[in-house]
Design a protein around this motif. Structure first.
Motif, PDB file in Angstrom:
ATOM      1  N   LYS A  23     -42.556 -88.395-132.380  1.00 47.23           N
ATOM      2  CA  LYS A  23     -41.927 -87.070-131.955  1.00 47.23           C
ATOM      3  C   LYS A  23     -41.008 -86.977-131.173  1.00 47.23           C
ATOM      4  CE  LYS A  23     -44.757 -83.252-130.232  1.00 47.23           C
ATOM      5  NZ  LYS A  23     -46.402 -82.516-130.171  1.00 47.23           N
ATOM      6  N   GLU A  24     -41.921 -88.010-129.841  1.00 49.54           N
ATOM      7  CA  GLU A  24     -41.056 -88.600-128.772  1.00 49.54           C
ATOM      8  C   GLU A  24     -41.014 -90.197-127.664  1.00 49.54           C
ATOM      9  OE1 GLU A  24     -41.013 -84.784-125.635  1.00 49.54           O
ATOM     10  OE2 GLU A  24     -42.782 -83.498-127.352  1.00 49.54           O
ATOM     11  N   MET A  25     -40.602 -90.020-127.400  1.00 45.88           N
ATOM     12  CA  MET A  25     -40.301 -91.142-126.375  1.00 45.88           C
ATOM     13  C   MET A  25     -40.065 -91.013-125.215  1.00 45.88           C
ATOM     14  SD  MET A  25     -38.820 -95.477-126.782  1.00 45.88           S
ATOM     15  CE  MET A  25     -39.598 -95.450-127.757  1.00 45.88           C
ATOM     16  N   LEU A  26     -40.793 -91.438-124.253  1.00 46.19           N
ATOM     17  CA  LEU A  26     -40.728 -90.903-123.015  1.00 46.19           C
ATOM     18  C   LEU A  26     -40.666 -92.677-121.797  1.00 46.19           C
ATOM     19  CD1 LEU A  26     -44.642 -88.632-122.570  1.00 46.19           C
ATOM     20  CD2 LEU A  26     -41.752 -87.877-123.401  1.00 46.19           C
ATOM     21  N   GLN A  55     -45.752-102.039-123.361  1.00 42.73           N
ATOM     22  CA  GLN A  55     -45.136-103.582-122.787  1.00 42.73           C
ATOM     23  C   GLN A  55     -44.470-102.460-121.542  1.00 42.73           C
ATOM     24  OE1 GLN A  55     -45.899-107.275-124.232  1.00 42.73           O
ATOM     25  NE2 GLN A  55     -45.636-108.039-122.308  1.00 42.73           N
ATOM     26  N   GLU A  56     -43.966-102.563-122.190  1.00 50.49           N
ATOM     27  CA  GLU A  56     -42.149-102.325-121.609  1.00 50.49           C
ATOM     28  C   GLU A  56     -42.278-101.336-120.705  1.00 50.49           C
ATOM     29  OE1 GLU A  56     -41.872-103.759-125.288  1.00 50.49           O
ATOM     30  OE2 GLU A  56     -42.127-102.653-124.888  1.00 50.49           O
ATOM     31  N   GLY A  57     -43.445-100.300-121.064  1.00 50.32           N
ATOM     32  CA  GLY A  57     -43.518 -99.081-120.138  1.00 50.32           C
ATOM     33  C   GLY A  57     -43.046 -97.849-120.686  1.00 50.32           C
ATOM     34  N   GLN A  58     -42.853 -97.866-121.604  1.00 49.90           N
ATOM     35  CA  GLN A  58     -42.605 -96.448-122.218  1.00 49.90           C
ATOM     36  C   GLN A  58     -44.124 -95.603-122.512  1.00 49.90           C
ATOM     37  OE1 GLN A  58     -41.393 -98.493-125.111  1.00 49.90           O
ATOM     38  NE2 GLN A  58     -38.515 -98.719-123.996  1.00 49.90           N
ATOM     39  N   ILE A  59     -44.190 -94.557-122.661  1.00 51.53           N
ATOM     40  CA  ILE A  59     -45.180 -93.276-123.536  1.00 51.53           C
ATOM     41  C   ILE A  59     -44.567 -92.892-124.730  1.00 51.53           C
ATOM     42  CG2 ILE A  59     -46.343 -91.962-123.685  1.00 51.53           C
ATOM     43  CD1 ILE A  59     -46.822 -91.976-120.302  1.00 51.53           C
ATOM     44  N   CYS A  60     -44.967 -92.938-125.722  1.00 56.90           N
ATOM     45  CA  CYS A  60     -44.664 -92.526-127.395  1.00 56.90           C
ATOM     46  C   CYS A  60     -45.609 -91.346-128.153  1.00 56.90           C
ATOM     47  CB  CYS A  60     -44.368 -93.573-128.640  1.00 56.90           C
ATOM     48  SG  CYS A  60     -42.407 -94.450-128.030  1.00 56.90           S
ATOM     49  N   LEU A  61     -44.835 -90.118-128.430  1.00 55.37           N
ATOM     50  CA  LEU A  61     -46.809 -89.185-129.467  1.00 55.37           C
ATOM     51  C   LEU A  61     -45.939 -89.923-130.206  1.00 55.37           C
ATOM     52  CD1 LEU A  61     -45.202 -86.247-126.553  1.00 55.37           C
ATOM     53  CD2 LEU A  61     -46.760 -87.923-126.067  1.00 55.37           C
ATOM     54  N   TRP A  62     -46.106 -89.486-130.881  1.00 56.45           N
ATOM     55  CA  TRP A  62     -46.839 -89.335-132.677  1.00 56.45           C
ATOM     56  C   TRP A  62     -47.256 -87.988-133.528  1.00 56.45           C
ATOM     57  CZ3 TRP A  62     -44.521 -93.414-133.813  1.00 56.45           C
ATOM     58  CH2 TRP A  62     -44.099 -94.935-133.098  1.00 56.45           C
TER      59      TRP A  62
END
Length: 73
Positions: free
Chosen positions: A55-58, A37-44
């Motif tokens: 792994k990463e937070m974009l 909801q905050e606009g981030q994309i996370c890779l796990w």
């Protein structure tokens, strides 16, 4: 061959909130992707014994991520 360069994000004592609004798993079932909801994309990373690790937070979206889709190269 493309070289991978890891990104580093620095924040205070607590990580930014990540209220998940979308989830996708890759075809190889080794990576989970979440949109927030905050606009981030996370890779796990997802291990064979079903352990999940970040792994990463974009960052960069100015609106909620409500849908994720796979793209081809």
């Amino acid at each position: 061959m493309r070289a991978s360069v890891p990104a580093v994000a620095v924040w205070g004592r607590t990580a930014p909130s990540h209220s998940i609004t979308a989830v996708m798993i890759t075809d190889d079932q080794q990576t989970i992707v979440t949109g927030s909801q905050e606009g981030q994309i996370c890779l796990w990373d997802l291990s064979s014994d079903l352990q999940i690790s970040s792994k990463e937070m974009l960052f960069g979206h100015t609106a909620s991520v409500t849908c994720l889709a796979k793209a081809r190269e």
